[in-house]
Design a protein around this motif. Structure first.
Motif, PDB file in Angstrom:
ATOM      1  N   ALA A 150       0.928  -1.120   0.015  1.00  0.00           N
ATOM      2  CA  ALA A 150       0.066   0.030   0.156  1.00  0.00           C
ATOM      3  C   ALA A 150       0.829   1.360  -0.002  1.00  0.00           C
ATOM      4  N   ALA A 151       1.818   1.269   0.807  1.00  0.00           N
ATOM      5  CA  ALA A 151       2.815   2.605   0.900  1.00  0.00           C
ATOM      6  C   ALA A 151       3.433   2.695  -0.504  1.00  0.00           C
ATOM      7  N   SER A 153       2.437   1.617  -3.484  1.00  0.00           N
ATOM      8  CA  SER A 153       1.546   2.209  -4.392  1.00  0.00           C
ATOM      9  C   SER A 153       1.033   3.639  -4.085  1.00  0.00           C
ATOM     10  N   LEU A 154       1.106   4.056  -2.973  1.00  0.00           N
ATOM     11  CA  LEU A 154       0.767   5.514  -2.671  1.00  0.00           C
ATOM     12  C   LEU A 154       1.891   6.228  -3.029  1.00  0.00           C
ATOM     13  N   THR A 187      -4.859   5.262  -6.077  1.00  0.00           N
ATOM     14  CA  THR A 187      -3.885   6.001  -5.068  1.00  0.00           C
ATOM     15  C   THR A 187      -4.922   6.328  -3.756  1.00  0.00           C
ATOM     16  N   TYR A 188      -6.038   6.733  -3.893  1.00  0.00           N
ATOM     17  CA  TYR A 188      -6.709   6.881  -2.638  1.00  0.00           C
ATOM     18  C   TYR A 188      -7.146   5.491  -1.810  1.00  0.00           C
ATOM     19  N   SER A 190      -5.004   3.126  -2.045  1.00  0.00           N
ATOM     20  CA  SER A 190      -3.718   2.916  -1.309  1.00  0.00           C
ATOM     21  C   SER A 190      -3.660   3.543   0.024  1.00  0.00           C
ATOM     22  N   ALA A 191      -4.044   4.641   0.157  1.00  0.00           N
ATOM     23  CA  ALA A 191      -4.039   5.501   1.193  1.00  0.00           C
ATOM     24  C   ALA A 191      -5.106   4.741   2.354  1.00  0.00           C
TER      25      ALA A 191
END
Length: 234
Positions: A150-151, A153-154, A187-188, A190-191
């Motif tokens: 996740a980090a 991809s962010l 992106t959202y 991922s966050a």
């Protein structure tokens, strides 16, 4: 008013900065809105194909890692994130198909339909899984792999989205701009995924991720409607 003096309807009603016009006036973001030359259009077509290829490649890897880690940790959020990557691949593939033809404009409506349906599918899945998680149907374990993914991809997705959006706006391509929104939505997600995994790991608050994911589902539904109507770009 005669036909010679009547303003062009598309130019008069266009408010998006991605619309190329015959005037050299700057757009809202400072970019010129002149129509690109044939040589420039060829360059932009090539750039979109490269960006789409990069998006597809990354999302295939992301999907495999996320879905595998999700099954290991029994994490609906991670599995949903992986399925979002699959949908992103479908969206990017639609744009790649569009720009593989001699006349991409003729294929744009079909590409937009594919992108819109992918948004709808993502919204439906995230909403259902979020509601199930809120009612305790799924209890996920800690996943270090998921947090790292996740980090990563962010950090990566915003750059891909911005590059494709700029290129799509300069080219005046609705589908390219719509696909950049799909990447931005990733992106959202991922966050949201990162926050959910961290909060769950640190505090045991299992409700945080599904609540935030419901917001993402609403955004996905809105973006799907915009893509279906062709309003991402004039």
């Amino acid at each position: 008013m005669s036909d010679d003096t009547r303003p062009d309807r598309a130019t008069a009603t266009c408010a998006e900065p991605c619309c190329p016009t015959s005037d050299a006036t700057p757009a809202a973001d400072g970019a010129p809105t002149t129509r690109p030359t044939p040589e420039r259009r060829t360059t932009l077509h090539r750039r979109i194909r490269l960006l789409v290829a990069a998006t597809i490649t990354y999302n295939v890897v992301e999907a495999v890692v996320a879905i595998s880690a999700g099954h290991i940790a029994s994490s609906a959020a991670l599995i949903g994130f992986g399925l979002d990557s699959v949908i992103e691949v479908a969206s990017a593939t639609a744009v790649a198909w569009q720009f593989s033809g001699a006349d991409p404009q003729r294929r744009e409506r079909t590409a937009l339909r594919v992108i819109a349906v992918s948004f709808f599918a993502l919204a439906a899945y995230v909403a259902v899984e979020s509601i199930r998680s809120l009612f305790g149907a799924v209890e996920a374990d800690h996943s270090t792999v998921g947090i790292v993914l996740a980090a990563l991809s962010l950090l990566i997705m915003p750059f891909l989205s911005a590059a494709q959006r700029r290129t799509g706006r300069e080219l005046g391509s609705t589908s390219a701009v719509a696909d950049s929104k799909q990447t931005l939505l990733c992106t959202y997600l991922s966050a949201v995924l990162l926050a959910g995994l961290l909060v769950h790991s640190l505090f045991g608050w299992s409700w945080a991720d599904p609540v935030a994911a419901l917001v993402i589902a609403a955004v996905a539904l809105r973006e799907g409607r915009e893509a279906w109507r062709g309003r991402h770009c004039c």
